[in-house]
Scaffold this motif. Structure first.
Motif, PDB file in Angstrom:
ATOM      1  N   LYS A 335      -3.686  -1.195  -2.097  1.00 46.86           N
ATOM      2  CA  LYS A 335      -2.371  -0.536  -2.139  1.00 46.86           C
ATOM      3  C   LYS A 335      -2.350   0.573  -3.185  1.00 46.86           C
ATOM      4  CE  LYS A 335       0.220  -4.520  -0.501  1.00 46.86           C
ATOM      5  NZ  LYS A 335       1.017  -5.698  -0.868  1.00 46.86           N
ATOM      6  N   LYS A 336      -1.489   1.579  -2.926  1.00 48.17           N
ATOM      7  CA  LYS A 336      -1.371   2.670  -3.898  1.00 48.17           C
ATOM      8  C   LYS A 336      -0.166   2.421  -4.813  1.00 48.17           C
ATOM      9  CE  LYS A 336      -2.196   6.945  -2.249  1.00 48.17           C
ATOM     10  NZ  LYS A 336      -2.075   8.060  -1.293  1.00 48.17           N
ATOM     11  N   ILE A 337      -0.398   2.604  -6.089  1.00 49.45           N
ATOM     12  CA  ILE A 337       0.668   2.397  -7.075  1.00 49.45           C
ATOM     13  C   ILE A 337       0.697   3.595  -8.025  1.00 49.45           C
ATOM     14  CG2 ILE A 337       1.447   0.926  -9.003  1.00 49.45           C
ATOM     15  CD1 ILE A 337       0.118  -1.447  -7.658  1.00 49.45           C
ATOM     16  N   ALA A 338       1.895   4.150  -8.241  1.00 50.24           N
ATOM     17  CA  ALA A 338       2.030   5.257  -9.209  1.00 50.24           C
ATOM     18  C   ALA A 338       2.221   4.669 -10.599  1.00 50.24           C
ATOM     19  CB  ALA A 338       3.240   6.102  -8.847  1.00 50.24           C
ATOM     20  N   ILE A 339       1.484   5.216 -11.557  1.00 49.82           N
ATOM     21  CA  ILE A 339       1.646   4.788 -12.955  1.00 49.82           C
ATOM     22  C   ILE A 339       2.253   5.963 -13.716  1.00 49.82           C
ATOM     23  CG2 ILE A 339       0.402   4.112 -15.080  1.00 49.82           C
ATOM     24  CD1 ILE A 339       0.258   1.919 -12.959  1.00 49.82           C
ATOM     25  N   GLU A 366      -7.346  -6.185  -9.527  1.00 51.10           N
ATOM     26  CA  GLU A 366      -6.753  -6.765  -8.311  1.00 51.10           C
ATOM     27  C   GLU A 366      -6.990  -5.872  -7.094  1.00 51.10           C
ATOM     28  OE1 GLU A 366      -5.067  -9.680  -7.868  1.00 51.10           O
ATOM     29  OE2 GLU A 366      -5.387 -10.272  -9.945  1.00 51.10           O
ATOM     30  N   GLY A 367      -7.692  -4.749  -7.296  1.00 51.88           N
ATOM     31  CA  GLY A 367      -8.038  -3.866  -6.168  1.00 51.88           C
ATOM     32  C   GLY A 367      -7.037  -2.759  -5.899  1.00 51.88           C
ATOM     33  N   ALA A 368      -6.111  -2.509  -6.835  1.00 55.22           N
ATOM     34  CA  ALA A 368      -5.104  -1.463  -6.597  1.00 55.22           C
ATOM     35  C   ALA A 368      -5.707  -0.064  -6.744  1.00 55.22           C
ATOM     36  CB  ALA A 368      -3.950  -1.628  -7.577  1.00 55.22           C
ATOM     37  N   GLN A 419       3.097   9.853  -3.396  1.00 54.16           N
ATOM     38  CA  GLN A 419       2.774   9.982  -1.982  1.00 54.16           C
ATOM     39  C   GLN A 419       2.190   8.670  -1.435  1.00 54.16           C
ATOM     40  OE1 GLN A 419       3.595  13.008  -0.448  1.00 54.16           O
ATOM     41  NE2 GLN A 419       3.381  11.629   1.319  1.00 54.16           N
ATOM     42  N   ASP A 420       2.902   8.053  -0.514  1.00 57.49           N
ATOM     43  CA  ASP A 420       2.463   6.822   0.175  1.00 57.49           C
ATOM     44  C   ASP A 420       2.275   5.602  -0.727  1.00 57.49           C
ATOM     45  OD1 ASP A 420       2.360   8.222   2.581  1.00 57.49           O
ATOM     46  OD2 ASP A 420       0.318   8.925   2.159  1.00 57.49           O
ATOM     47  N   VAL A 421       2.874   5.614  -1.880  1.00 62.16           N
ATOM     48  CA  VAL A 421       2.673   4.443  -2.751  1.00 62.16           C
ATOM     49  C   VAL A 421       3.674   3.330  -2.405  1.00 62.16           C
ATOM     50  CG1 VAL A 421       1.811   5.832  -4.690  1.00 62.16           C
ATOM     51  CG2 VAL A 421       4.218   5.207  -4.613  1.00 62.16           C
ATOM     52  N   ASP A 422       3.295   2.120  -2.742  1.00 60.71           N
ATOM     53  CA  ASP A 422       4.191   0.974  -2.542  1.00 60.71           C
ATOM     54  C   ASP A 422       5.095   0.790  -3.755  1.00 60.71           C
ATOM     55  OD1 ASP A 422       2.614   0.680  -0.366  1.00 60.71           O
ATOM     56  OD2 ASP A 422       2.278  -1.469  -0.609  1.00 60.71           O
ATOM     57  N   ALA A 423       4.616   1.272  -4.908  1.00 63.94           N
ATOM     58  CA  ALA A 423       5.370   1.011  -6.138  1.00 63.94           C
ATOM     59  C   ALA A 423       5.091   2.072  -7.187  1.00 63.94           C
ATOM     60  CB  ALA A 423       4.979  -0.362  -6.697  1.00 63.94           C
ATOM     61  N   GLY A 424       6.035   2.202  -8.094  1.00 70.36           N
ATOM     62  CA  GLY A 424       5.839   3.037  -9.288  1.00 70.36           C
ATOM     63  C   GLY A 424       6.083   2.164 -10.500  1.00 70.36           C
ATOM     64  N   VAL A 425       5.215   2.286 -11.504  1.00 73.19           N
ATOM     65  CA  VAL A 425       5.370   1.470 -12.710  1.00 73.19           C
ATOM     66  C   VAL A 425       5.558   2.410 -13.897  1.00 73.19           C
ATOM     67  CG1 VAL A 425       4.342  -0.350 -14.122  1.00 73.19           C
ATOM     68  CG2 VAL A 425       3.749  -0.205 -11.690  1.00 73.19           C
ATOM     69  N   ARG A 446       5.979   4.270   0.583  1.00 72.46           N
ATOM     70  CA  ARG A 446       5.894   3.345   1.707  1.00 72.46           C
ATOM     71  C   ARG A 446       6.942   2.251   1.487  1.00 72.46           C
ATOM     72  NH1 ARG A 446       0.656   0.136   3.922  1.00 72.46           N
ATOM     73  NH2 ARG A 446       0.950  -1.214   2.121  1.00 72.46           N
ATOM     74  N   ARG A 447       7.509   1.735   2.563  1.00 69.83           N
ATOM     75  CA  ARG A 447       8.550   0.711   2.408  1.00 69.83           C
ATOM     76  C   ARG A 447       8.017  -0.668   2.747  1.00 69.83           C
ATOM     77  NH1 ARG A 447      14.184   2.948   2.216  1.00 69.83           N
ATOM     78  NH2 ARG A 447      13.716   5.050   1.656  1.00 69.83           N
ATOM     79  N   PRO A 448       8.519  -1.716   2.159  1.00 70.76           N
ATOM     80  CA  PRO A 448       9.503  -1.717   1.088  1.00 70.76           C
ATOM     81  C   PRO A 448       8.899  -1.164  -0.206  1.00 70.76           C
ATOM     82  CG  PRO A 448       8.727  -3.955   1.511  1.00 70.76           C
ATOM     83  CD  PRO A 448       8.090  -3.086   2.540  1.00 70.76           C
ATOM     84  N   SER A 449       9.698  -0.372  -0.923  1.00 73.15           N
ATOM     85  CA  SER A 449       9.161   0.254  -2.141  1.00 73.15           C
ATOM     86  C   SER A 449       9.797  -0.330  -3.399  1.00 73.15           C
ATOM     87  CB  SER A 449       9.368   1.759  -2.100  1.00 73.15           C
ATOM     88  OG  SER A 449      10.385   2.130  -1.215  1.00 73.15           O
TER      89      SER A 449
END
Ligand code: NAD
Ligand code: UGA
Length: 478
Positions: A335-339, A366-368, A419-425, A446-449
């Motif tokens: 999964k893509k996650i914005a930091i 965890e493979g992110a 872009q296309d991330v599941d979450a932002g931290v 991407r949803r759910p976000s």
């Protein structure tokens, strides 16, 4: 009447040596100040024409450098000349936690301080005041004094002999507000046994610091007060972060709890902000140093008390990482996650002990796939902190893709990170993260976000109205 100090030398051109000497130079135009360092690259950057290239970022620092550099503030690697010309020498070198040997993992490594004392012993001439600016374990001045005494009274010319006084003058600046802290300090602490030498140093600060804010103590109190101040500040952060976890479990809101307890003038409102854990080069190292000292002096209860502050901080970072994985359906693999934010706090490019490092490493394990944004930290630094190269730096083209094994890349603007991330931290409280247009960002995700806000910087309603799930640290309602 004291002999006026005309030449100051500062050994160590880092986060403390650079800004501290810049402010002294600005406030005392008649004193020549030479900042020296073994690290040539750092010195070159201090001397660079382009002020954006200074080795450290601190608001307001560039303007002082522009005004004083080449006039009464100089950066060089000429140790011998600058030490021998100095009336007063500040030791402002790094004192990290020892990695091996006796006290490894807790005691401070004093090899750089010892090297400085030896350099001073070798090159100084006449009477020199030697000042501990670095944060040091209590009684370090004894070591410096001993090394210097070995060359005391050595004659270097027909007339003058070497002679020294050692003072402790710890620094209390915080990164990101260093210039303001140096110009308007809460207090200046001068520890020493020789009142004449202490006064000479006090006279310098008196040019801009009100007299009543200059505290004179014995040398050991000064050394210990610095460690204790950092331990007390860090302890408040672990305290509030621990309560944050309890708020999440009980439906309370840690911001409201903070406000309520901070209104008590005996507690005070500062240093009660929850966060992903305290970072920075000093809090952890200084508490561990205190723990080591307590153990050394056979005070295990004191050692355990302070060790708990560091343990809570470390647990807290893992707790946040696990929570992110749990909310994203138990897996972030591929999964893509914005930091958002990599420095240990806003307004600095420093990443030492930044909580972002541990949390990013946990998510990578965890493979992110992480898209990391930070306005001041460069890709080289992130790469060194994470111990892996960015996927864009990979030589092999087929590796330049996001995979189930995870990887990271740096992005230059916030929109690209989503872009296309599941979450932002959100890990650092950079002001620009408070002004994000969440309804625009939500279209990219991407949803759910999800947004995970560890700094209480977003406006809750703006995020949730954009259709994004929000988790805020210490908010039992999210
Ligand atoms: P730093 O690592 O940024 O800078 C230290 C510099 O000293 C380095 O550039 C290194 O090359 C140089 N150096 C080491 N040994 C040397 C030698 N023998 N001769 C010449 N140069 C040498 O460290 P820093 O963040 O500036 O911290 C310095 C000290 O100040 C530490 O003890 C730290 O605990 C304390 N302190 C730091 C802060 C902060 O905000 N960073 C605040 C208060 C106190
Ligand atoms: C800290 C002290 O504040 C300085 O007085 C001291 O001189 C310095 O350490 C040092 O000896 O190095 P610094 O680490 O630069 O300064 O920055 P702080 O503002 O203290 O922040 C430290 C960490 O605590 C950051 O990660 C910050 O985000 C975090 N923090 C701070 C919180 O989590 N909550 C708060 O309420 C305040």
């Amino acid at each position: 009447m004291h002999i006026p100090i005309k030449n100051i030398c500062c050994i160590g051109a880092g986060y403390v040596g650079g800004p501290t000497m810049a402010v002294i130079a600005e406030r005392c135009p008649e004193i020549q100040i030479n900042v020296i360092d073994l690290n040539l690259e750092r010195i070159d950057l201090w001397n660079s024409e382009d002020l954006d290239k200074l080795p450290i970022y601190e608001p307001g620092l560039d303007q002082i450098i522009k005004k004083c550099r080449g006039v009464n503030l100089h950066f060089s690697n000429d140790l011998e000349k600058n030490i021998s010309n100095a009336d007063m020498i500040f030791i402002s070198v790094n004192t990290p936690t020892k990695k091996k040997g006796i006290g490894a993992g807790q005691a401070s490594d004093l090899k750089w301080v010892e090297a400085c004392a030896r350099q001073v012993a070798k090159f100084s001439r006449g009477y020199t005041i030697v000042i501990e600016k670095s944060t040091l374990p209590v009684r370090t001045a004894e070591v410096i004094q001993e090394i210097l005494s070995a060359s005391k009274n050595e004659s270097f010319s027909n007339k003058e002999v070497k002679n020294f006084d050692v003072l402790s003058n710890p620094e209390f600046l915080a990164e990101g507000t260093a210039i303001k802290d140096l110009k308007y300090p809460d207090r200046v602490l001068i520890g020493g046994d020789n009142s004449k030498a202490s006064r000479l140093l006090g006279d310098i600060y008196e040019r801009w610091v009100p007299k009543e804010k200059i505290l004179y103590t014995n040398i050991w109190s000064s050394e210990l007060a610095k460690l204790t101040a950092n331990a007390f500040l860090a302890q408040r952060i672990s305290s509030i972060n621990s309560i944050g976890a309890l708020c999440e479990a009980t439906g309370a809101d840690v911001r409201e709890v903070s406000r309520a307890i901070g209104a008590d003038t005996r507690i005070g409102s500062k240093f009660l902000d929850v966060s992903p854990g305290f970072g920075g080069s000093c809090f952890k190292k200084d508490i561990l140093n205190l723990v080591y000292l307590a153990k050394y002096f056979s005070l295990p209860e004191v050692a355990n008390f302070w060790e708990g502050v560091v343990q809570l901080n470390s647990w807290h970072k893992d707790r946040i990482s696990k929570l992110i994985v749990r909310k994203l359906f138990g897996t972030v693999s591929g999964k893509k996650i914005a930091i958002l934010g990599f420095s240990f706090k806003a307004d600095t490019n420093d990443t030492r002990e930044s909580s972002a490092i541990k949390i990013c490493k946990n998510l990578l394990d965890e493979g992110a796939n992480l898209l990391i944004h930070d306005p001041k930290v460069n890709i080289k630094q992130i790469s060194s902190d994470l111990g892996t190269k960015s996927i864009m730096e990979s030589k092999n083209n087929s590796e330049k893709k996001l995979t189930l094994d995870g990887g990271w890349q740096k992005v230059e603007n916030i929109e690209d990170a989503f872009q296309d991330v599941d979450a932002g931290v959100i890990l650092t409280e950079w002001q620009q993260y408070a002004n994000i247009n969440w309804s625009e960002i939500s279209k990219k995700m991407r949803r759910p976000s999800w947004i995970f806000d560890t700094r209480s910087i977003v406006e809750k309603i703006k995020v949730t109205n954009s259709g994004i799930n929000l988790w805020r640290l210490g908010d039992g309602d999210t």
